[in-house]
Design a protein around this motif. Structure first.
Motif, PDB file in Angstrom:
ATOM      1  N   ASN A  46      16.660-119.372 -81.847  1.00 43.39           N
ATOM      2  CA  ASN A  46      16.836-118.742 -83.168  1.00 43.39           C
ATOM      3  C   ASN A  46      16.121-119.647 -84.164  1.00 43.39           C
ATOM      4  OD1 ASN A  46      17.818-116.325 -82.109  1.00 43.39           O
ATOM      5  ND2 ASN A  46      20.077-116.920 -82.606  1.00 43.39           N
ATOM      6  N   ALA A  49      12.264-119.173 -83.966  1.00 46.65           N
ATOM      7  CA  ALA A  49      11.934-117.849 -84.198  1.00 46.65           C
ATOM      8  C   ALA A  49      11.829-117.664 -85.624  1.00 46.65           C
ATOM      9  CB  ALA A  49      12.726-116.747 -83.487  1.00 46.65           C
ATOM     10  N   LEU A  50      12.809-118.106 -86.554  1.00 44.80           N
ATOM     11  CA  LEU A  50      13.092-118.178 -87.687  1.00 44.80           C
ATOM     12  C   LEU A  50      11.814-118.761 -88.558  1.00 44.80           C
ATOM     13  CD1 LEU A  50      14.316-117.206 -90.407  1.00 44.80           C
ATOM     14  CD2 LEU A  50      15.856-119.128 -90.267  1.00 44.80           C
ATOM     15  N   SER A  51      11.517-119.997 -87.871  1.00 46.03           N
ATOM     16  CA  SER A  51      10.298-120.694 -88.615  1.00 46.03           C
ATOM     17  C   SER A  51       9.018-119.926 -88.306  1.00 46.03           C
ATOM     18  CB  SER A  51      10.183-122.244 -87.718  1.00 46.03           C
ATOM     19  OG  SER A  51       9.006-122.951 -88.084  1.00 46.03           O
ATOM     20  N   SER A  52       8.900-119.286 -87.078  1.00 51.62           N
ATOM     21  CA  SER A  52       7.659-118.677 -86.784  1.00 51.62           C
ATOM     22  C   SER A  52       7.628-117.487 -87.740  1.00 51.62           C
ATOM     23  CB  SER A  52       7.528-117.995 -85.394  1.00 51.62           C
ATOM     24  OG  SER A  52       7.651-119.151 -84.544  1.00 51.62           O
ATOM     25  N   GLN A  53       8.704-116.761 -88.153  1.00 49.82           N
ATOM     26  CA  GLN A  53       8.675-115.559 -88.930  1.00 49.82           C
ATOM     27  C   GLN A  53       8.326-116.314 -90.267  1.00 49.82           C
ATOM     28  OE1 GLN A  53      12.467-113.640 -89.221  1.00 49.82           O
ATOM     29  NE2 GLN A  53      11.673-111.547 -89.530  1.00 49.82           N
ATOM     30  N   GLU A  54       8.885-117.325 -90.733  1.00 53.19           N
ATOM     31  CA  GLU A  54       8.540-117.674 -92.170  1.00 53.19           C
ATOM     32  C   GLU A  54       6.851-118.174 -92.114  1.00 53.19           C
ATOM     33  OE1 GLU A  54      10.621-121.192 -92.846  1.00 53.19           O
ATOM     34  OE2 GLU A  54      12.596-119.930 -93.081  1.00 53.19           O
ATOM     35  N   GLN A  56       4.756-116.536 -90.234  1.00 56.23           N
ATOM     36  CA  GLN A  56       3.839-115.358 -90.278  1.00 56.23           C
ATOM     37  C   GLN A  56       3.799-114.835 -91.588  1.00 56.23           C
ATOM     38  OE1 GLN A  56       5.407-112.663 -87.490  1.00 56.23           O
ATOM     39  NE2 GLN A  56       4.035-111.091 -87.865  1.00 56.23           N
ATOM     40  N   SER A  57       5.051-114.790 -92.372  1.00 57.21           N
ATOM     41  CA  SER A  57       5.195-114.358 -93.699  1.00 57.21           C
ATOM     42  C   SER A  57       4.265-114.879 -94.557  1.00 57.21           C
ATOM     43  CB  SER A  57       6.329-114.460 -94.300  1.00 57.21           C
ATOM     44  OG  SER A  57       6.739-113.761 -95.535  1.00 57.21           O
ATOM     45  N   SER A  60       0.722-113.764 -93.926  1.00 57.04           N
ATOM     46  CA  SER A  60       0.600-112.514 -94.170  1.00 57.04           C
ATOM     47  C   SER A  60       0.213-112.579 -95.687  1.00 57.04           C
ATOM     48  CB  SER A  60       1.788-111.706 -93.857  1.00 57.04           C
ATOM     49  OG  SER A  60       1.759-110.343 -94.433  1.00 57.04           O
TER      50      SER A  60
END
Length: 159
Positions: A46, A49-54, A56-57, A60
């Motif tokens: 998790n 995944a959170l680090s990857s999401q950050e 990616q944001s 973006s």
């Protein structure tokens, strides 16, 4: 003797029950340890995944920023192509609308220094012989203001 055998049998059954319970207890401890390890790995996954999401944001947002810069650059390029560089009689430079590309805009001049910095600044009249940029305060002479020469030895009575 039967009583003793009965007690022995009961003791053996109790021992078997205790052994089974102990076996289940060791299995239970192993299960708890395994569940704990799985939970730790899930928490780690998790976090990744959170680090990857950050990331990616952030990427973006950077893409959006670069797209906006590209759009502004393209808009500037198409806008700047509507103008041509001219030189005034007294040596100053400015940009004016290319004939045929006016679009409904009145004739005007743009500051050459500001255009080189991708800024559009319309030159304004300044006095009788100059145009002035409101952004960089550059002044361009557009007319001759030679002083009128007055002869100080002129006498009206002599004429």
């Amino acid at each position: 003797m039967i009583n003793e055998l009965l007690h022995a049998s009961e003791s053996l059954q109790a021992l078997m029950t205790l052994l089974k319970a102990a076996q289940h207890l060791s299995n239970y401890n192993e299960i708890v340890a395994a569940v704990s390890e799985v939970n730790a790995k899930l928490m780690q996954a998790n976090a990744i995944a959170l680090s990857s999401q950050e990331k990616q944001s952030l990427l973006s947002n950077r893409i959006t920023e670069l797209e906006n810069q590209l759009r502004e650059l393209n808009n500037w390029e198409s806008e700047s192509q509507r103008y041509q560089l001219i030189q005034f009689t007294f040596g100053g430079y400015a940009f004016c609308l290319t004939p045929g590309l006016e679009n409904t805009e009145p004739p005007h001049y743009l500051c050459a220094a500001c255009m080189n910095q991708r800024k559009k600044s319309i030159l304004q009249p300044y006095g009788e012989a100059f145009l002035r940029c409101s952004l960089c305060h550059e002044e361009i002479q557009i007319a001759n203001l030679s002083p009128v020469r007055v002869d100080t030895h002129f006498d009206l009575r002599e004429s």
